[in-house]
Design an enzyme around this catalytic site. Structure first.
Site, PDB file in Angstrom:
ATOM      1  N   ASP A 114    -135.718  37.866  -1.750  1.00  0.00           N
ATOM      2  CA  ASP A 114    -136.584  36.989  -2.095  1.00  0.00           C
ATOM      3  C   ASP A 114    -136.489  35.764  -1.258  1.00  0.00           C
ATOM      4  OD1 ASP A 114    -137.646  38.836  -4.179  1.00  0.00           O
ATOM      5  OD2 ASP A 114    -136.778  37.765  -6.018  1.00  0.00           O
ATOM      6  N   ASP A 123    -142.101  46.822  -7.997  1.00  0.00           N
ATOM      7  CA  ASP A 123    -140.996  45.873  -7.779  1.00  0.00           C
ATOM      8  C   ASP A 123    -139.675  47.060  -7.742  1.00  0.00           C
ATOM      9  OD1 ASP A 123    -138.698  44.061  -7.083  1.00  0.00           O
ATOM     10  OD2 ASP A 123    -139.496  42.707  -8.870  1.00  0.00           O
TER      11      ASP A 123
END
Length: 406
Positions: free
Chosen positions: A200, A142
């Site tokens: 996202d 991430d």
């Protein structure tokens, strides 16, 4: 203005696994977020086998964020939260492997991850070696919590972990999650097996959060809140970048989270498969309804996803009407399948969609031969006329046509 240049030696293979088809699996994040634990992972692996997911080709079980303790151990290594994972990650990996599946884990290219658990910035080699020693097969990496780490461009920080994974000499699929920042389709294929191309996804078919940018090429890509339809919209500009070895990732799927109708879930899966996104389930596979299971395990759609040619469908503007109809098409090469066409109604009413074969780029080379046409979701043959007419396409529904040689 500074500029980053990646200099790669001839013959250097930076991607660790280099998957020829998009990866398939499950991630804990969408359904459980930080509430991940050993029992959840074991139960998911069991459900993978019991409900037909592993048979359909899904093989990665990914522990997303929330598996760690809030601090590293005294020797500097990452440590699993003992309350959540009492037997440790290595034992869990062994259990998952014995079930015929692979285990993935999560870390971050920043000092901290999104939940302020330790990131891997500055610890890349130590963390990669530890993951390898545990038997990890997949790393989701991430981009949260960069802080001082953000003085380095994402490409630099993600490259450091790629080198570290190579040193382990273990095949670990390397999936970047930096939300499309700095346009990774121009560079991530050199250092990863897949890369996120946007902020996202969230549990909505059509509604975005207020800050979301609807195109791929904008500086504010939006950290989160991207709907299914907007993720598809962004891929109009990016589908041509898809190629075997490094896949643009449209994020985990929301199928099975009870937020969409059946035809919307079919559309969701149709485009993730045809656009060659990794197929990562983001719902509770042990409890999801059978309709969602059937969508996620549809053999025809998975065959499109895993087609050996590895070419994503392309948007066809001449056959599309903005905010009403989208038509996409692209070649196939596995078995007798030679082409696929997707027709989406995202307007306000049920409609008919006509597709003149001569107007679909590349399709004429197929239709010059004897061929058959099937619509995937109804599992019915379609008359191979010069214009294919799809009647009664519901709002949110996608018809998927597969053209095969006789």
């Amino acid at each position: 203005m500074w500029q980053l240049t990646l200099v790669l030696c001839a013959g250097m293979a930076l991607a660790v696994v280099n998957p020829k088809t998009p990866q398939m699996g499950w991630s804990s994040w969408n359904a459980f977020q930080y509430d991940v634990n050993q029992s959840l992972v074991e139960n998911t692996a069991t459900a993978f086998n019991d409900r037909g997911f592993s048979k359909a080709g899904y093989n990665y079980i990914l522990i997303d964020a929330g598996w760690q303790s809030l601090t590293r151990a005294a020797d500097g290594y990452q440590q699993a939260d003992p309350a959540k994972f009492p037997d440790g990650i290595a034992a869990l990996a062994d259990t998952v492997h014995k079930m015929g599946l692979k285990l993935g884990i999560y870390s971050d290219a920043g000092i901290y991850d999104c939940g302020f658990y330790p990131g891997s910035f500055g610890y890349e080699e130590m963390d990669a070696a530890q993951f390898a020693s545990w038997g990890i097969d997949y790393l989701k990496y991430d981009n949260c919590g960069g802080f001082a780490g953000n003085t380095q461009a994402p490409a630099e920080r993600f490259l450091a972990m790629d080198y570290a994974l190579q040193k382990t000499e273990r095949d670990i699929l390397y999936a970047l999650c930096e939300w499309g920042h700095q346009f990774p389709w121009f560079w991530a294929d050199q250092i990863s097996d897949s890369y996120r191309m946007s902020g996202d996804i969230h549990a909505s078919f059509a509604g975005d959060d207020a800050s979301v940018c609807t195109t791929a090429y904008c500086l504010n890509t939006g950290y989160a809140g991207v709907s299914v339809l907007t993720m598809i919209r962004k891929m109009r500009e990016l589908s041509g970048f898809q190629k075997p070895g490094s896949w643009a990732d449209m994020d985990m799927m929301e199928i099975g989270n009870d937020v969409m109708t059946e035809v919307e879930e079919q559309t969701h899966f149709s485009f993730w498969a045809a656009l060659k996104s990794p197929l990562i389930i983001g719902a509770n596979v042990a409890t999801m309804n059978q309709s969602s299971v059937d969508i996620l395990t549809n053999a025809d759609m998975i065959a499109i996803s895993q087609d050996e040619l590895g070419t994503a469908v392309s948007y066809i503007p001449d056959l599309s009407v903005e905010d009403q109809i989208q038509v996409w098409g692209g070649p196939l090469s596995s078995g007798k399948q030679r082409f696929t066409v997707l027709a989406l109604n995202y307007g306000n009413a049920t409609t008919d969609i006509s597709i003149p074969i001569a107007s679909v780029p590349g399709l004429s080379s197929v239709t010059n031969k004897k061929y058959t046409v099937k619509e995937v979701w109804s599992n019915k043959a379609v008359s191979p006329n010069s214009t294919i007419k799809l009647t009664g396409v519901e709002v949110g529904q996608t018809k998927v046509l597969v053209f095969s040689e006789e």
